[in-house]
Motif scaffolding. Structure first.
Motif, PDB file in Angstrom:
ATOM      1  N   ILE A 203      57.450  11.459  62.976  1.00 45.25           N
ATOM      2  CA  ILE A 203      58.847  11.054  63.123  1.00 45.25           C
ATOM      3  C   ILE A 203      58.959  10.283  64.439  1.00 45.25           C
ATOM      4  CG2 ILE A 203      61.216  11.906  63.379  1.00 45.25           C
ATOM      5  CD1 ILE A 203      60.349  14.376  61.788  1.00 45.25           C
ATOM      6  N   PRO A 204      59.590   9.101  64.430  1.00 43.74           N
ATOM      7  CA  PRO A 204      59.591   8.231  65.622  1.00 43.74           C
ATOM      8  C   PRO A 204      60.513   8.716  66.740  1.00 43.74           C
ATOM      9  CG  PRO A 204      60.951   7.254  63.918  1.00 43.74           C
ATOM     10  CD  PRO A 204      60.318   8.481  63.298  1.00 43.74           C
ATOM     11  N   VAL A 205      60.082   9.751  67.445  1.00 44.04           N
ATOM     12  CA  VAL A 205      60.834  10.254  68.597  1.00 44.04           C
ATOM     13  C   VAL A 205      60.101   9.840  69.868  1.00 44.04           C
ATOM     14  CG1 VAL A 205      61.744  12.278  69.788  1.00 44.04           C
ATOM     15  CG2 VAL A 205      61.693  12.216  67.284  1.00 44.04           C
ATOM     16  N   THR A 206      60.839   9.293  70.818  1.00 45.40           N
ATOM     17  CA  THR A 206      60.260   8.847  72.078  1.00 45.40           C
ATOM     18  C   THR A 206      60.680   9.775  73.210  1.00 45.40           C
ATOM     19  OG1 THR A 206      60.288   6.535  71.367  1.00 45.40           O
ATOM     20  CG2 THR A 206      60.128   6.938  73.731  1.00 45.40           C
ATOM     21  N   THR A 207      59.740  10.092  74.083  1.00 45.46           N
ATOM     22  CA  THR A 207      60.020  10.879  75.281  1.00 45.46           C
ATOM     23  C   THR A 207      59.951   9.968  76.492  1.00 45.46           C
ATOM     24  OG1 THR A 207      58.805  12.696  74.252  1.00 45.46           O
ATOM     25  CG2 THR A 207      59.417  12.955  76.561  1.00 45.46           C
ATOM     26  N   ASP A 208      61.017   9.953  77.298  1.00 51.29           N
ATOM     27  CA  ASP A 208      61.012   9.241  78.569  1.00 51.29           C
ATOM     28  C   ASP A 208      61.197  10.260  79.680  1.00 51.29           C
ATOM     29  OD1 ASP A 208      60.904   6.327  77.894  1.00 51.29           O
ATOM     30  OD2 ASP A 208      62.697   6.850  76.761  1.00 51.29           O
ATOM     31  N   VAL A 209      60.395  10.140  80.730  1.00 50.60           N
ATOM     32  CA  VAL A 209      60.486  11.034  81.874  1.00 50.60           C
ATOM     33  C   VAL A 209      60.521  10.198  83.144  1.00 50.60           C
ATOM     34  CG1 VAL A 209      59.408  12.928  83.157  1.00 50.60           C
ATOM     35  CG2 VAL A 209      59.217  12.845  80.651  1.00 50.60           C
ATOM     36  N   TRP A 210      61.488  10.491  84.013  1.00 48.86           N
ATOM     37  CA  TRP A 210      61.615   9.820  85.296  1.00 48.86           C
ATOM     38  C   TRP A 210      61.141  10.767  86.392  1.00 48.86           C
ATOM     39  CZ3 TRP A 210      64.530   8.920  81.117  1.00 48.86           C
ATOM     40  CH2 TRP A 210      64.920   7.600  80.826  1.00 48.86           C
ATOM     41  N   VAL A 211      60.190  10.317  87.210  1.00 51.25           N
ATOM     42  CA  VAL A 211      59.585  11.135  88.260  1.00 51.25           C
ATOM     43  C   VAL A 211      59.959  10.548  89.616  1.00 51.25           C
ATOM     44  CG1 VAL A 211      57.411  11.993  89.229  1.00 51.25           C
ATOM     45  CG2 VAL A 211      57.676  11.752  86.733  1.00 51.25           C
ATOM     46  N   ASP A 212      60.477  11.408  90.524  1.00 46.95           N
ATOM     47  CA  ASP A 212      60.891  10.901  91.827  1.00 46.95           C
ATOM     48  C   ASP A 212      59.709  10.801  92.784  1.00 46.95           C
ATOM     49  OD1 ASP A 212      60.391  13.469  92.772  1.00 46.95           O
ATOM     50  OD2 ASP A 212      62.485  13.932  93.239  1.00 46.95           O
ATOM     51  N   GLU A 213      59.977  10.350  94.004  1.00 45.92           N
ATOM     52  CA  GLU A 213      58.901  10.106  94.969  1.00 45.92           C
ATOM     53  C   GLU A 213      58.262  11.399  95.458  1.00 45.92           C
ATOM     54  OE1 GLU A 213      60.951   7.670  97.833  1.00 45.92           O
ATOM     55  OE2 GLU A 213      60.271   5.815  96.855  1.00 45.92           O
ATOM     56  N   GLU A 214      58.917  12.538  95.193  1.00 42.38           N
ATOM     57  CA  GLU A 214      58.340  13.829  95.555  1.00 42.38           C
ATOM     58  C   GLU A 214      57.560  14.448  94.400  1.00 42.38           C
ATOM     59  OE1 GLU A 214      60.892  16.514  97.843  1.00 42.38           O
ATOM     60  OE2 GLU A 214      62.328  14.879  98.019  1.00 42.38           O
ATOM     61  N   GLY A 215      57.397  13.686  93.320  1.00 38.40           N
ATOM     62  CA  GLY A 215      56.589  14.162  92.200  1.00 38.40           C
ATOM     63  C   GLY A 215      57.279  15.161  91.313  1.00 38.40           C
ATOM     64  N   ARG A 216      58.618  15.061  91.181  1.00 38.70           N
ATOM     65  CA  ARG A 216      59.384  15.986  90.344  1.00 38.70           C
ATOM     66  C   ARG A 216      60.049  15.234  89.197  1.00 38.70           C
ATOM     67  NH1 ARG A 216      63.153  18.040  95.155  1.00 38.70           N
ATOM     68  NH2 ARG A 216      63.628  15.804  94.977  1.00 38.70           N
ATOM     69  N   ALA A 217      60.112  15.855  88.041  1.00 40.95           N
ATOM     70  CA  ALA A 217      60.822  15.253  86.913  1.00 40.95           C
ATOM     71  C   ALA A 217      62.321  15.406  87.160  1.00 40.95           C
ATOM     72  CB  ALA A 217      60.431  15.943  85.614  1.00 40.95           C
ATOM     73  N   VAL A 218      63.050  14.283  87.246  1.00 38.47           N
ATOM     74  CA  VAL A 218      64.482  14.326  87.547  1.00 38.47           C
ATOM     75  C   VAL A 218      65.334  13.814  86.384  1.00 38.47           C
ATOM     76  CG1 VAL A 218      64.156  14.190  90.037  1.00 38.47           C
ATOM     77  CG2 VAL A 218      64.367  12.078  88.705  1.00 38.47           C
ATOM     78  N   ARG A 219      64.704  13.304  85.360  1.00 32.94           N
ATOM     79  CA  ARG A 219      65.433  12.936  84.134  1.00 32.94           C
ATOM     80  C   ARG A 219      64.462  12.969  82.966  1.00 32.94           C
ATOM     81  NH1 ARG A 219      69.175   7.769  84.229  1.00 32.94           N
ATOM     82  NH2 ARG A 219      70.605   9.308  85.130  1.00 32.94           N
ATOM     83  N   VAL A 220      64.932  13.480  81.842  1.00 38.92           N
ATOM     84  CA  VAL A 220      64.155  13.503  80.598  1.00 38.92           C
ATOM     85  C   VAL A 220      65.052  13.027  79.472  1.00 38.92           C
ATOM     86  CG1 VAL A 220      62.934  14.944  78.921  1.00 38.92           C
ATOM     87  CG2 VAL A 220      62.687  15.416  81.367  1.00 38.92           C
ATOM     88  N   ARG A 221      64.522  12.167  78.625  1.00 33.87           N
ATOM     89  CA  ARG A 221      65.284  11.701  77.468  1.00 33.87           C
ATOM     90  C   ARG A 221      64.420  11.752  76.223  1.00 33.87           C
ATOM     91  NH1 ARG A 221      67.483   6.197  78.562  1.00 33.87           N
ATOM     92  NH2 ARG A 221      69.206   7.368  79.511  1.00 33.87           N
ATOM     93  N   LEU A 222      64.943  12.398  75.178  1.00 30.88           N
ATOM     94  CA  LEU A 222      64.309  12.379  73.864  1.00 30.88           C
ATOM     95  C   LEU A 222      65.197  11.555  72.945  1.00 30.88           C
ATOM     96  CD1 LEU A 222      63.298  16.140  73.394  1.00 30.88           C
ATOM     97  CD2 LEU A 222      62.065  14.316  74.585  1.00 30.88           C
ATOM     98  N   SER A 223      64.619  10.588  72.260  1.00 27.05           N
ATOM     99  CA  SER A 223      65.429   9.708  71.427  1.00 27.05           C
ATOM    100  C   SER A 223      64.768   9.435  70.086  1.00 27.05           C
ATOM    101  CB  SER A 223      65.713   8.382  72.146  1.00 27.05           C
ATOM    102  OG  SER A 223      64.529   7.802  72.648  1.00 27.05           O
ATOM    103  N   LEU A 224      65.610   9.479  69.053  1.00 24.62           N
ATOM    104  CA  LEU A 224      65.177   9.236  67.669  1.00 24.62           C
ATOM    105  C   LEU A 224      66.068   8.164  67.073  1.00 24.62           C
ATOM    106  CD1 LEU A 224      63.933   9.964  64.826  1.00 24.62           C
ATOM    107  CD2 LEU A 224      65.729  11.710  64.674  1.00 24.62           C
TER     108      LEU A 224
END
Length: 263
Positions: A203-224
């Motif tokens: 199923i065409p679901v995309t995961t996007d993850v934004w990582v800050d300069e301190e190496g932490r995930a600060v945004r996650v998006r799952l989209s279909l």
């Protein structure tokens, strides 16, 4: 009636129309990927860093069906102590309903309702809260979305972007079917398996993850997005990472176990 509305609000059975676009951000083709960097490991490490901390959270789910039909939105704002598996959330279904939630290691408490019809605190065992709809975390649990992101591989770097004014690097990967079906009810998993079989592949679901300069995930998006059929996007944005989160648990005398709560 209020209990049934609660189930719908927590699992995405009802929502409010919005005109906001669901278009995915364009990738930054100018940033060349380095073959020597394991971007999947970068993302997994960043997610684990966040899961070991605490954060204020804003989660937004947008759902659509066939072309010309309205798009629906559910928002959930809160604060989570991921290291202690606890948090507070206020979930809103447009102007239709609003619910308060308290997450502890063992239970999820909820109260609220629609209009003049409200319900007092009730709870369910956290282990019984399962995914009923694709890309909708059970009980608006932000940790669930982070764990889904950490279950996928093949991440690629999509350049730099600002998140809440902070510099971040965005990574993207297909969401594996195992991650998509993570902690689903038997019925929901059956439907997702059926959809995968009908499509002849993942199923065409995309995961996007934004990582800050301190190496932490600060945004996650799952989209279909299946053109002409269905679309769904859930975006989790985290801020104030590391700040203390106070969780006040409803007293046992002021809450009742709920059999209707399942999402």
């Amino acid at each position: 009636m209020a209990a049934l509305v609660c189930v719908a609000a927590l699992s995405s059975g009802c929502a409010q129309q919005t005109s906001e676009s669901k278009a995915r951000p364009a990738s930054n083709g100018g940033d060349a990927a380095s073959p020597s960097v394991n971007y999947t490991q970068v993302v997994h490490t960043a997610v684990e860093e966040t899961l070991g901390s605490s954060a204020r959270t804003v989660m937004k789910t947008e759902m659509g069906t066939s072309p010309g039909e309205p798009t629906y939105t559910i928002t959930a704002k809160g604060a989570h102590d991921f290291a202690r598996n606890s948090g507070n959330v206020t979930a809103k279904v447009g102007d239709v309903a609003e619910f308060d939630q308290v997450l502890t290691d063992d239970r999820i408490y909820v109260r609220g309702g629609t209009g003049t019809e409200t319900m007092p605190w009730s709870y369910t065992d956290r282990a019984d809260a399962k995914v009923q709809h694709m890309l909708r975390p059970p009980g608006n649990d932000a940790a669930h979305l982070l764990r889904q992101a950490s279950m996928s591989s093949g991440y690629e770097r999509f350049g730099t972007e600002k998140v809440a004014g902070a510099a971040t690097t965005r990574y993207s990967a297909p969401l594996s079917h195992k991650a998509l079906a993570f902690n689903m009810t038997k019925e929901a998993r059956g439907k997702s398996d059926q959809l995968r079989d009908m499509m002849g592949g993942e199923i065409p679901v995309t995961t996007d993850v934004w990582v800050d300069e301190e190496g932490r995930a600060v945004r996650v998006r799952l989209s279909l997005d299946i053109p002409g059929s269905v679309s769904s996007t859930t975006t989790l944005t985290l801020s104030d990472l590391g700040l203390a989160v106070k969780v006040t648990v409803p007293t046992a005398e002021g809450s009742e176990e709920s059999e209707a709560f399942s999402g």
